[in-house]
Scaffold this active site. Structure first.
Site, PDB file in Angstrom:
ATOM      1  N   GLU A 195      -3.873  -0.873   0.258  1.00 58.60           N
ATOM      2  CA  GLU A 195      -3.911   0.588   0.344  1.00 58.60           C
ATOM      3  C   GLU A 195      -5.350   1.082   0.329  1.00 58.60           C
ATOM      4  OE1 GLU A 195      -2.808   4.377  -2.468  1.00 58.60           O
ATOM      5  OE2 GLU A 195      -1.164   3.034  -1.915  1.00 58.60           O
TER       6      GLU A 195
ATOM      7  N   ASN B 222      -2.544  14.301  -1.193  1.00 59.91           N
ATOM      8  CA  ASN B 222      -2.810  14.887  -2.502  1.00 59.91           C
ATOM      9  C   ASN B 222      -3.555  16.205  -2.325  1.00 59.91           C
ATOM     10  OD1 ASN B 222      -1.964  12.679  -4.486  1.00 59.91           O
ATOM     11  ND2 ASN B 222      -3.253  11.555  -3.055  1.00 59.91           N
TER      12      ASN B 222
ATOM     13  N   HIS C   4       0.597   8.968   1.434  1.00 58.13           N
ATOM     14  CA  HIS C   4       0.725  10.069   0.486  1.00 58.13           C
ATOM     15  C   HIS C   4      -0.452  11.027   0.627  1.00 58.13           C
ATOM     16  CE1 HIS C   4       3.238   7.194  -2.275  1.00 58.13           C
ATOM     17  NE2 HIS C   4       3.843   7.479  -1.138  1.00 58.13           N
TER      18      HIS C   4
ATOM     19  N   GLU D 116      -3.725   8.906   0.927  1.00 61.80           N
ATOM     20  CA  GLU D 116      -3.560   7.505   0.549  1.00 61.80           C
ATOM     21  C   GLU D 116      -2.675   6.832   1.598  1.00 61.80           C
ATOM     22  OE1 GLU D 116      -1.564   7.446  -3.181  1.00 61.80           O
ATOM     23  OE2 GLU D 116      -2.731   9.113  -3.991  1.00 61.80           O
TER      24      GLU D 116
ATOM     25  N   ARG E 134      -2.170  18.301  -9.463  1.00 65.76           N
ATOM     26  CA  ARG E 134      -2.313  17.538  -8.215  1.00 65.76           C
ATOM     27  C   ARG E 134      -0.928  17.378  -7.607  1.00 65.76           C
ATOM     28  NH1 ARG E 134      -2.113  11.754  -6.832  1.00 65.76           N
ATOM     29  NH2 ARG E 134      -1.617  11.385  -9.029  1.00 65.76           N
TER      30      ARG E 134
ATOM     31  N   ASP F 210      -1.167  -2.187  -3.495  1.00 62.61           N
ATOM     32  CA  ASP F 210      -0.146  -1.309  -4.058  1.00 62.61           C
ATOM     33  C   ASP F 210       1.209  -1.679  -3.453  1.00 62.61           C
ATOM     34  OD1 ASP F 210       1.104   0.728  -5.430  1.00 62.61           O
ATOM     35  OD2 ASP F 210       0.545   2.287  -4.009  1.00 62.61           O
TER      36      ASP F 210
ATOM     37  N   TYR G 170      -7.205  -1.195  -2.687  1.00 59.28           N
ATOM     38  CA  TYR G 170      -6.505  -2.039  -3.657  1.00 59.28           C
ATOM     39  C   TYR G 170      -5.146  -2.472  -3.112  1.00 59.28           C
ATOM     40  CZ  TYR G 170      -3.513   1.939  -5.109  1.00 59.28           C
ATOM     41  OH  TYR G 170      -2.608   2.965  -5.165  1.00 59.28           O
TER      42      TYR G 170
ATOM     43  N   HIS H  92       1.409  15.643  -5.377  1.00 58.69           N
ATOM     44  CA  HIS H  92       1.467  14.314  -4.777  1.00 58.69           C
ATOM     45  C   HIS H  92       2.593  14.332  -3.739  1.00 58.69           C
ATOM     46  CE1 HIS H  92       0.734  10.049  -4.563  1.00 58.69           C
ATOM     47  NE2 HIS H  92       1.956   9.728  -4.970  1.00 58.69           N
TER      48      HIS H  92
END
Length: 506
Positions: free
Chosen positions: A102, A159, A157, A10, A241, A97, A95, A243
């Protein structure tokens, strides 16, 4: 086990309007997302995100943070006030963020694929900039970086899906030393020391100065090295997950591949109980910052047992454990993805020990430092000169003709692992070996009937049905082309698809 697992990246992009420093970043970010979505024929105001299964306040340590105690930035399960929140045909999410546009890549299963769809996000953002730079438009610039150099930081980020059975305490214990030292390979480089860059100098990474604690749930304040958000977007009792918020936005393919690949391998070691060395570090936050502040790579890391070694030597310990583990599992028959990561990991560490400047074609911070030193030598610039900060920002400009890194890439001065044609294709098409395939293809084939989607669901609004139809996708490695490709190809409408899915479930 190998380097392969479900993973993704991300990236929040820095945003500005030339000549308008007070422009509202949330409004600007909404314009970026909406402009791209409309240009692609998406219904940006309607086909949005399904928040039903979001749980951003669930902590991996076994509790839920009270909503009244949470910082507003943690409430990622609330509707986006800009209404700029769409799912792309490649399975990604685009979107707003925290006042940044992002791009969250679709789920993939290899480090190379992670790099491919992350770079596809760069093309998405480049297209959005072009759409907002026409006649009568003030123009918007986007930057793939993690700080504006004035005290603000925004995240890249990672994941990784891993086994729920792995004790979280083991993850914390063995990942912290790795994350503290990892910037020598995957740091993106930064002009200025400290959150507001008040101290002159150059450092390896953009994020370390903004971290304060070792473990925690937050992502925008009291940032922790290990983030404890427990939101798997998958079968809860089977998957965790992880993160990861400690990393930088990478431009170099090799650095990005190593970031994802080495982390996946270390997670594999932890899951298998194959970490044979205790590398616990005294004062991890301060040590991570000290490592980042030293491009000579000579800073000593003090371990809890009294040993001292450099960051590169700590990473060699992880490499050696991975080598032993993989040899025991596979002998010489390791898969190609894992072999590539191990080979490039060893090559990078060898070069960094010998002379970091040997990595100018592979690692972001080295390539940026070499560029900065050329400017310094040519123009007689001190590290305190604001021109260098401006060059640092220009490095990450997403535009092909303005971004310094993009110009270096076009000139063949950095190693390119991913075929540009594959990146262009990944802008439109999803990976075929995860549920992102089903998500992306549904958006491509039935855009008018998809009311909303998320990582683990798609909601259809089909004419003639009395209610919305929600299709759960809790298994990330189902919904692949092999699994649903024929079904999708034979369905000429969303209604046919839903009927076929219902029949298959009987």
């Amino acid at each position: 086990m190998s380097v392969r697992r479900v993973m993704g990246i991300e990236t929040e992009y820095g945003i500005s309007v030339p000549g308008e420093p007070t422009a509202n970043p949330m409004v600007l970010s909404g314009r970026v997302v909406t402009a791209y979505a409309l240009q692609q024929g998406m219904r940006a105001a309607r086909a949005g995100w399904d928040y039903e299964d979001e749980a951003p306040l669930r902590d991996a340590r076994g509790f839920d943070l009270a909503r009244g105690s949470a910082d507003p930035s943690q409430l990622t399960d609330e509707d986006d006030p800009t209404l700029a929140n769409v799912v792309l045909t490649n399975g990604a999410r685009l979107y707003v963020d925290h006042a940044h546009p992002e791009y969250s890549s679709p789920e993939v299963t290899s480090p190379r694929a992670a790099v491919t769809w992350d770079r596809a996000g760069e093309l998405v953002m480049r297209d959005a900039v072009a759409l907002l730079s026409g006649p009568g438009e003030p123009g918007v610039n986007l930057y793939k970086n993690n700080t504006d150099g004035k005290g603000a930081s925004y995240g890249t980020h990672e994941n990784y899906l891993m086994s729920r059975q792995t004790p979280f305490s083991d993850i914390v214990k063995h990942l912290i030393p790795f994350f503290v030292t990892r910037p020598v390979i995957c740091g993106s480089g930064r002009v200025g020391i400290g959150m507001e860059s008040k101290k002159p100098g150059f450092q390896l990474a953009q994020r370390p100065d903004f971290f304060e604690v070792e473990v925690g749930l937050e992502t925008t304040l009291k940032r922790p090295i290990i983030n404890t958000r427990d939101e798997p977007h998958a079968v809860t009792d089977r998957y965790r997950r992880l993160h990861v918020i400690v990393g930088d936005a990478n431009h170099c393919d090799v650095a990005n591949l190593l970031k994802m690949g080495t982390t996946s391998l270390v997670l594999g070691l932890i899951e298998a109980g194959a970490v044979t060395q205790d590398l616990t570090i005294e004062k991890p936050v301060a040590t991570m910052q000290a490592i980042s502040h030293d491009p000579s790579l000579q800073t000593k890391v003090r371990l809890a047992d009294g040993r001292q070694m450099t960051a590169v030597q700590v990473l060699w310990c992880y490499h050696e454990m991975a080598e032993v583990w993989l040899q025991r599992l596979y002998g010489s028959d390791v898969d190609e993805d894992t072999a590539e990561v191990m080979r490039r990991w060893s090559d990078a560490l060898t070069k960094l020990e010998r002379d970091p400047m040997e990595c100018t074609r592979e690692l972001d911070w080295v390539a940026k430092l070499a560029t900065m030193e050329r400017y310094r030598a040519r123009d007689g610039l001190d590290w305190s000169d604001p021109k260098l900060r401006a060059i640092d920002i220009q490095w990450s400009d997403v535009r092909a003709d303005r971004g310094l890194f993009n110009r270096m890439l076009a000139g063949g001065r950095v190693e390119q692992l991913i075929d540009p044609a594959a990146v262009t294709q990944a802008v439109k098409l999803p990976p075929e070996d995860t549920r992102a395939y089903f998500r992306g293809m549904c958006l491509a084939r039935f855009p008018r009937e998809v009311a909303a989607a998320s990582w683990d669901s798609i909601i259809f609004d089909v004419a003639g049905e009395s209610s919305l139809q929600r299709v759960p996708m809790l298994e990330p490695e189902r919904g692949t082309r092999a699994h649903v490709g024929e079904l999708l190809d034979s369905s000429h409408s969303a209604q046919e698809l839903l009927r076929a899915l219902a029949q298959a479930a009987e």
